[in-house]
Design a protein around this motif. Structure first.
Motif, PDB file in Angstrom:
ATOM      1  N   ASN A 176       0.821  -1.218   0.000  1.00 58.42           N
ATOM      2  CA  ASN A 176       0.000   0.000   0.000  1.00 58.42           C
ATOM      3  C   ASN A 176       0.853   1.264   0.000  1.00 58.42           C
ATOM      4  O   ASN A 176       0.379   2.326   0.385  1.00 58.42           O
ATOM      5  CB  ASN A 176      -0.963   0.020   1.184  1.00 58.42           C
ATOM      6  CG  ASN A 176      -1.920  -1.143   1.155  1.00 58.42           C
ATOM      7  OD1 ASN A 176      -2.359  -1.557   0.085  1.00 58.42           O
ATOM      8  ND2 ASN A 176      -2.243  -1.674   2.305  1.00 58.42           N
ATOM      9  N   GLN A 177       2.114   1.154  -0.369  1.00 57.44           N
ATOM     10  CA  GLN A 177       3.047   2.282  -0.421  1.00 57.44           C
ATOM     11  C   GLN A 177       3.067   3.040   0.913  1.00 57.44           C
ATOM     12  O   GLN A 177       3.064   4.262   0.948  1.00 57.44           O
ATOM     13  CB  GLN A 177       2.704   3.204  -1.590  1.00 57.44           C
ATOM     14  CG  GLN A 177       2.831   2.497  -2.929  1.00 57.44           C
ATOM     15  CD  GLN A 177       2.464   3.375  -4.102  1.00 57.44           C
ATOM     16  OE1 GLN A 177       1.726   4.334  -3.993  1.00 57.44           O
ATOM     17  NE2 GLN A 177       2.996   3.013  -5.264  1.00 57.44           N
ATOM     18  N   GLU A 178       3.103   2.280   2.005  1.00 57.39           N
ATOM     19  CA  GLU A 178       3.131   2.844   3.361  1.00 57.39           C
ATOM     20  C   GLU A 178       4.280   2.256   4.148  1.00 57.39           C
ATOM     21  O   GLU A 178       4.717   1.126   3.908  1.00 57.39           O
ATOM     22  CB  GLU A 178       1.840   2.533   4.123  1.00 57.39           C
ATOM     23  CG  GLU A 178       0.629   3.248   3.653  1.00 57.39           C
ATOM     24  CD  GLU A 178      -0.583   2.934   4.511  1.00 57.39           C
ATOM     25  OE1 GLU A 178      -1.616   3.559   4.262  1.00 57.39           O
ATOM     26  OE2 GLU A 178      -0.512   2.073   5.405  1.00 57.39           O
ATOM     27  N   LEU A 179       4.743   3.016   5.133  1.00 58.98           N
ATOM     28  CA  LEU A 179       5.792   2.568   6.032  1.00 58.98           C
ATOM     29  C   LEU A 179       5.551   3.226   7.386  1.00 58.98           C
ATOM     30  O   LEU A 179       5.199   4.397   7.458  1.00 58.98           O
ATOM     31  CB  LEU A 179       7.161   2.983   5.484  1.00 58.98           C
ATOM     32  CG  LEU A 179       8.383   2.424   6.187  1.00 58.98           C
ATOM     33  CD1 LEU A 179       8.486   0.917   5.973  1.00 58.98           C
ATOM     34  CD2 LEU A 179       9.641   3.099   5.670  1.00 58.98           C
ATOM     35  N   ILE A 180       5.754   2.473   8.458  1.00 57.19           N
ATOM     36  CA  ILE A 180       5.643   3.001   9.810  1.00 57.19           C
ATOM     37  C   ILE A 180       7.060   3.183  10.342  1.00 57.19           C
ATOM     38  O   ILE A 180       7.886   2.271  10.260  1.00 57.19           O
ATOM     39  CB  ILE A 180       4.853   2.041  10.735  1.00 57.19           C
ATOM     40  CG1 ILE A 180       3.502   1.666  10.119  1.00 57.19           C
ATOM     41  CG2 ILE A 180       4.698   2.652  12.116  1.00 57.19           C
ATOM     42  CD1 ILE A 180       2.557   2.818   9.935  1.00 57.19           C
ATOM     43  N   VAL A 181       7.339   4.379  10.888  1.00 55.77           N
ATOM     44  CA  VAL A 181       8.692   4.744  11.316  1.00 55.77           C
ATOM     45  C   VAL A 181       8.641   5.192  12.771  1.00 55.77           C
ATOM     46  O   VAL A 181       7.649   5.764  13.229  1.00 55.77           O
ATOM     47  CB  VAL A 181       9.237   5.898  10.432  1.00 55.77           C
ATOM     48  CG1 VAL A 181      10.620   6.320  10.844  1.00 55.77           C
ATOM     49  CG2 VAL A 181       9.224   5.498   8.971  1.00 55.77           C
ATOM     50  N   GLN A 182       9.733   4.933  13.520  1.00 56.52           N
ATOM     51  CA  GLN A 182       9.823   5.410  14.901  1.00 56.52           C
ATOM     52  C   GLN A 182       9.600   6.914  14.932  1.00 56.52           C
ATOM     53  O   GLN A 182       9.881   7.608  13.956  1.00 56.52           O
ATOM     54  CB  GLN A 182      11.180   5.066  15.495  1.00 56.52           C
ATOM     55  CG  GLN A 182      12.331   5.822  14.849  1.00 56.52           C
ATOM     56  CD  GLN A 182      13.670   5.494  15.448  1.00 56.52           C
ATOM     57  OE1 GLN A 182      13.766   5.006  16.545  1.00 56.52           O
ATOM     58  NE2 GLN A 182      14.731   5.769  14.699  1.00 56.52           N
ATOM     59  N   LYS A 183       9.087   7.415  16.047  1.00 59.14           N
ATOM     60  CA  LYS A 183       8.839   8.858  16.122  1.00 59.14           C
ATOM     61  C   LYS A 183      10.157   9.595  15.915  1.00 59.14           C
ATOM     62  O   LYS A 183      11.212   9.150  16.342  1.00 59.14           O
ATOM     63  CB  LYS A 183       8.196   9.240  17.452  1.00 59.14           C
ATOM     64  CG  LYS A 183       9.066   9.014  18.659  1.00 59.14           C
ATOM     65  CD  LYS A 183       8.350   9.432  19.916  1.00 59.14           C
ATOM     66  CE  LYS A 183       9.250   9.181  21.111  1.00 59.14           C
ATOM     67  NZ  LYS A 183       8.643   9.532  22.344  1.00 59.14           N
ATOM     68  N   ASP A 184      10.113  10.687  15.217  1.00 58.45           N
ATOM     69  CA  ASP A 184      11.277  11.509  14.866  1.00 58.45           C
ATOM     70  C   ASP A 184      12.278  10.784  13.983  1.00 58.45           C
ATOM     71  O   ASP A 184      13.415  11.225  13.854  1.00 58.45           O
ATOM     72  CB  ASP A 184      11.993  12.029  16.123  1.00 58.45           C
ATOM     73  CG  ASP A 184      11.086  12.858  17.010  1.00 58.45           C
ATOM     74  OD1 ASP A 184      10.209  13.547  16.457  1.00 58.45           O
ATOM     75  OD2 ASP A 184      11.250  12.817  18.236  1.00 58.45           O
ATOM     76  N   GLY A 185      11.890   9.682  13.349  1.00 56.22           N
ATOM     77  CA  GLY A 185      12.810   8.939  12.500  1.00 56.22           C
ATOM     78  C   GLY A 185      12.869   9.438  11.067  1.00 56.22           C
ATOM     79  O   GLY A 185      13.842   9.214  10.361  1.00 56.22           O
ATOM     80  N   PHE A 186      11.826  10.128  10.617  1.00 55.40           N
ATOM     81  CA  PHE A 186      11.756  10.597   9.234  1.00 55.40           C
ATOM     82  C   PHE A 186      12.717  11.757   9.001  1.00 55.40           C
ATOM     83  O   PHE A 186      12.771  12.695   9.787  1.00 55.40           O
ATOM     84  CB  PHE A 186      10.321  11.043   8.926  1.00 55.40           C
ATOM     85  CG  PHE A 186      10.171  11.746   7.624  1.00 55.40           C
ATOM     86  CD1 PHE A 186      10.247  11.045   6.432  1.00 55.40           C
ATOM     87  CD2 PHE A 186       9.950  13.112   7.576  1.00 55.40           C
ATOM     88  CE1 PHE A 186      10.100  11.704   5.212  1.00 55.40           C
ATOM     89  CE2 PHE A 186       9.804  13.780   6.365  1.00 55.40           C
ATOM     90  CZ  PHE A 186       9.884  13.066   5.188  1.00 55.40           C
ATOM     91  N   LEU A 187      13.494  11.691   7.931  1.00 60.51           N
ATOM     92  CA  LEU A 187      14.407  12.780   7.553  1.00 60.51           C
ATOM     93  C   LEU A 187      13.869  13.573   6.375  1.00 60.51           C
ATOM     94  O   LEU A 187      13.680  14.777   6.454  1.00 60.51           O
ATOM     95  CB  LEU A 187      15.785  12.229   7.214  1.00 60.51           C
ATOM     96  CG  LEU A 187      16.594  11.652   8.368  1.00 60.51           C
ATOM     97  CD1 LEU A 187      17.886  11.023   7.856  1.00 60.51           C
ATOM     98  CD2 LEU A 187      16.900  12.719   9.391  1.00 60.51           C
ATOM     99  N   CYS A 188      13.647  12.893   5.243  1.00 66.01           N
ATOM    100  CA  CYS A 188      13.139  13.567   4.040  1.00 66.01           C
ATOM    101  C   CYS A 188      12.614  12.511   3.077  1.00 66.01           C
ATOM    102  O   CYS A 188      12.840  11.325   3.261  1.00 66.01           O
ATOM    103  CB  CYS A 188      14.227  14.410   3.379  1.00 66.01           C
ATOM    104  SG  CYS A 188      15.648  13.465   2.799  1.00 66.01           S
ATOM    105  N   ALA A 189      11.912  12.987   2.038  1.00 64.23           N
ATOM    106  CA  ALA A 189      11.354  12.059   1.049  1.00 64.23           C
ATOM    107  C   ALA A 189      11.102  12.799  -0.251  1.00 64.23           C
ATOM    108  O   ALA A 189      11.169  14.027  -0.310  1.00 64.23           O
ATOM    109  CB  ALA A 189      10.058  11.448   1.571  1.00 64.23           C
ATOM    110  N   ALA A 190      10.771  12.018  -1.274  1.00 62.56           N
ATOM    111  CA  ALA A 190      10.449  12.582  -2.583  1.00 62.56           C
ATOM    112  C   ALA A 190       9.163  13.387  -2.500  1.00 62.56           C
ATOM    113  O   ALA A 190       8.321  13.155  -1.623  1.00 62.56           O
ATOM    114  CB  ALA A 190      10.301  11.459  -3.605  1.00 62.56           C
ATOM    115  N   LEU A 191       9.020  14.333  -3.418  1.00 63.48           N
ATOM    116  CA  LEU A 191       7.828  15.167  -3.494  1.00 63.48           C
ATOM    117  C   LEU A 191       6.587  14.282  -3.597  1.00 63.48           C
ATOM    118  O   LEU A 191       6.579  13.304  -4.330  1.00 63.48           O
ATOM    119  CB  LEU A 191       7.926  16.096  -4.702  1.00 63.48           C
ATOM    120  CG  LEU A 191       6.812  17.124  -4.844  1.00 63.48           C
ATOM    121  CD1 LEU A 191       6.849  18.106  -3.667  1.00 63.48           C
ATOM    122  CD2 LEU A 191       6.968  17.885  -6.145  1.00 63.48           C
TER     123      LEU A 191
END
Length: 156
Positions: free
Chosen positions: A11-26
């Motif tokens: 489903n083009q989804e991912l669960i990440v630890q809190k504050d784990g996201f840095l950046c992603a494509a537009l």
């Protein structure tokens, strides 16, 4: 920094630890998701508030130490709560007690473990930020200041 192609996730989804996201494509949507499991809710902290990434491009999350990408195939994985970096939403995620009183006190990993069940990918880290801080704190320039008292070093 871990690059993850969201097109490869269910489903083009991912669960990440809190504050784990840095950046992603537009076009990548970042939102907060709550783990509604009772064990996680009572414990709070790691594992209760998570980030959900949705999109079809590359996403980048951060981790510490050695990073392992593991594919679970209808398996159960129990690990320190701080070692989970990200996982696919097809996995069931919960926080449970580490076992008996002896293992909680003398096991060295704390009182609770993250439990992941099902089929999907999980990314694990060997050095969560809290362990990194514990490891380097004694060598910082303020290390001796924390141990001093009102009387200075008179009692030492």
């Amino acid at each position: 920094v871990i690059p993850i192609d969201l097109q490869q996730s269910p489903n083009q989804e991912l669960i990440v630890q809190k504050d784990g996201f840095l950046c992603a494509a537009l076009g990548t949507k970042v939102s907060i998701t709550l783990n509604k499991k009772l064990g996680s809710g009572l414990i709070g902290g790691e594992g209760f508030i998570l980030q959900k990434l949705q999109g079809d491009g590359m996403a980048f999350v951060h981790a510490g130490g050695t990073v392992i990408e593991k594919q679970l195939n209808n398996e159960t994985l129990r690990i320190d709560t701080g070692c989970v970096v990200a996982f696919e939403p097809t996995l069931d995620f919960d926080i449970q007690s580490a076992g008996g009183l002896k293992s909680m006190v003398f096991g060295g990993e704390g009182m609770f473990l993250a439990t992941l069940r099902g089929t999907g990918k999980v990314w694990l880290q060997s050095m969560p930020i809290r362990k990194l801080i514990q490891a380097i704190a004694p060598y910082g320039k303020n290390a001796s200041k924390e141990a001093s008292s009102i009387l200075g070093n008179f009692l030492e």
